[in-house]
Scaffold this motif. Sequence first.
Motif, short mmCIF file in Angstrom:
data_model
loop_
_atom_site.label_atom_id
_atom_site.label_comp_id
_atom_site.label_asym_id
_atom_site.label_seq_id
_atom_site.Cartn_x
_atom_site.Cartn_y
_atom_site.Cartn_z
N LEU A 158 7.48 -3.68 17.23
CA LEU A 158 8.19 -4.59 16.31
C LEU A 158 8.00 -4.13 14.86
CD1 LEU A 158 7.24 -7.96 18.09
CD2 LEU A 158 9.26 -6.52 18.45
N ASP A 159 7.50 -5.02 13.98
CA ASP A 159 7.35 -4.69 12.56
C ASP A 159 5.91 -4.35 12.20
OD1 ASP A 159 10.09 -5.15 11.98
OD2 ASP A 159 9.70 -7.31 11.95
N LEU A 160 5.15 -3.80 13.15
CA LEU A 160 3.73 -3.54 12.90
C LEU A 160 3.51 -2.66 11.68
CD1 LEU A 160 0.75 -3.81 13.77
CD2 LEU A 160 1.08 -1.67 15.06
N ALA A 161 4.29 -1.59 11.54
CA ALA A 161 4.05 -0.65 10.43
C ALA A 161 4.10 -1.37 9.09
CB ALA A 161 5.08 0.48 10.48
N ALA A 162 5.13 -2.15 8.86
CA ALA A 162 5.26 -2.85 7.58
C ALA A 162 4.22 -3.96 7.45
CB ALA A 162 6.67 -3.43 7.45
N GLU A 163 4.02 -4.73 8.51
CA GLU A 163 3.10 -5.87 8.43
C GLU A 163 1.65 -5.43 8.24
OE1 GLU A 163 3.32 -8.88 11.40
OE2 GLU A 163 5.52 -8.96 11.35
N ALA A 179 -13.82 -1.40 4.13
CA ALA A 179 -13.15 -0.32 4.88
C ALA A 179 -11.64 -0.32 4.64
CB ALA A 179 -13.44 -0.47 6.37
N ALA A 180 -11.07 -1.47 4.32
CA ALA A 180 -9.63 -1.53 4.06
C ALA A 180 -9.22 -0.55 2.96
CB ALA A 180 -9.21 -2.95 3.70
N HIS A 181 -10.06 -0.44 1.93
CA HIS A 181 -9.74 0.47 0.82
C HIS A 181 -9.71 1.92 1.31
CE1 HIS A 181 -10.41 2.75 -2.96
NE2 HIS A 181 -9.63 1.80 -3.45
N ARG A 182 -10.69 2.29 2.13
CA ARG A 182 -10.71 3.65 2.69
C ARG A 182 -9.48 3.91 3.55
NH1 ARG A 182 -12.15 4.77 7.66
NH2 ARG A 182 -13.44 2.90 7.90
N ILE A 183 -9.11 2.93 4.35
CA ILE A 183 -7.95 3.09 5.23
C ILE A 183 -6.67 3.30 4.42
CG2 ILE A 183 -6.50 1.84 6.89
CD1 ILE A 183 -9.11 0.47 7.85
N VAL A 184 -6.52 2.52 3.35
CA VAL A 184 -5.33 2.66 2.50
C VAL A 184 -5.35 4.00 1.78
CG1 VAL A 184 -4.16 1.75 0.46
CG2 VAL A 184 -4.97 0.19 2.25
N GLU A 185 -6.52 4.37 1.24
CA GLU A 185 -6.63 5.64 0.52
C GLU A 185 -6.33 6.84 1.40
OE1 GLU A 185 -7.65 6.40 -2.97
OE2 GLU A 185 -6.66 4.44 -2.94
N ARG A 186 -6.60 6.71 2.68
CA ARG A 186 -6.36 7.81 3.62
C ARG A 186 -4.95 7.78 4.23
NH1 ARG A 186 -12.13 8.87 6.78
NH2 ARG A 186 -13.35 9.26 4.90
N GLY A 187 -4.08 6.96 3.65
CA GLY A 187 -2.67 7.04 3.98
C GLY A 187 -2.22 6.29 5.21
N VAL A 188 -2.76 5.08 5.40
CA VAL A 188 -2.41 4.34 6.61
C VAL A 188 -0.91 4.05 6.69
CG1 VAL A 188 -2.82 2.03 5.64
CG2 VAL A 188 -3.09 2.41 8.10
N ALA A 189 -0.26 3.83 5.56
CA ALA A 189 1.17 3.51 5.59
C ALA A 189 1.97 4.66 6.19
CB ALA A 189 1.67 3.20 4.18
N GLU A 190 1.67 5.87 5.75
CA GLU A 190 2.38 7.04 6.27
C GLU A 190 2.00 7.31 7.72
OE1 GLU A 190 5.11 10.13 6.18
OE2 GLU A 190 4.78 8.44 4.83
N LYS A 191 0.74 7.11 8.07
CA LYS A 191 0.31 7.30 9.47
C LYS A 191 1.04 6.34 10.39
CE LYS A 191 -4.30 9.03 8.30
NZ LYS A 191 -5.74 8.70 8.22
N LEU A 192 1.20 5.11 9.96
CA LEU A 192 1.93 4.14 10.77
C LEU A 192 3.39 4.55 10.92
CD1 LEU A 192 0.36 0.86 9.42
CD2 LEU A 192 0.70 1.34 11.85
N ARG A 193 4.00 5.00 9.85
CA ARG A 193 5.41 5.40 9.93
C ARG A 193 5.59 6.58 10.87
NH1 ARG A 193 5.58 3.95 4.33
NH2 ARG A 193 4.99 6.06 3.72
N ARG A 194 4.61 7.50 10.85
CA ARG A 194 4.75 8.72 11.67
C ARG A 194 4.09 8.62 13.05
NH1 ARG A 194 4.28 14.09 7.93
NH2 ARG A 194 5.73 13.46 6.30
N ASN A 195 3.54 7.46 13.36
CA ASN A 195 2.86 7.29 14.63
C ASN A 195 3.84 7.62 15.78
OD1 ASN A 195 1.63 6.18 17.03
ND2 ASN A 195 0.35 4.92 15.71
#
Length: 201
Positions: A158-163, A179-195
């Motif tokens: 569904l909309d997991l990547a955006a949510e 840990a949220a800061h580390r996850i964001v800094e390591r590009g979680v948005a792009e990882k979700l899009r390319r999953n």
Amino acid sequence: MRLADITVPDTAAARAALELATEYHTPSLLNHVLRSWLWAEAFATVEGLHGIDRELLYVSAVLHDIGVVPAFDNHTLSYEDAGGHVAKALTAGAGWRPERRVRAHEVIVRHNWPQVDPAFDQEGHLLEVATALDISGVRPDILPREFLREVVAAHPRLDLAAEFTACVTDQAMRKPTTAAHRIVERGVAEKLRRNPLESLG
């Protein structure tokens, strides 16, 4: 490996965890936590791990992101720590011993560790690798492709990547030492899009 081979623990804690997650999560996040449990069970099989506390694994997986929802968002604690405390409270009500309640908290906190050695914590390891697959697309080739398709069909992304990107980015901004800061800094948005799970067909 088939979805039908994996059964939900028939316990009060498991039922309560699912009820809580269903009430408070969006459909996208609910599907994410359920897939994470299924991936964890599958990794246990593939890696040949034995003696898994399957009730603990299920409850921890289903509640591992409950700390991002407004009702359980702690203003100082990381979302995984807050979620671990929710799990402790729920399992206390289900009659778990104190040390096992602590384990639920530990497993949920450790799912956000960069890596968990299975010799140190099998359930923590399984939830960490499972969520790494579902969020960041790590090691998708370890599990059979047909099983991946079956799980994603049963519990769509569904909309997991955006949510999830929005949730974790908000957590990182308000709690920059977590840990949220580390996850964001390591590009979680792009990882979700390319999953690769996003394009399973």
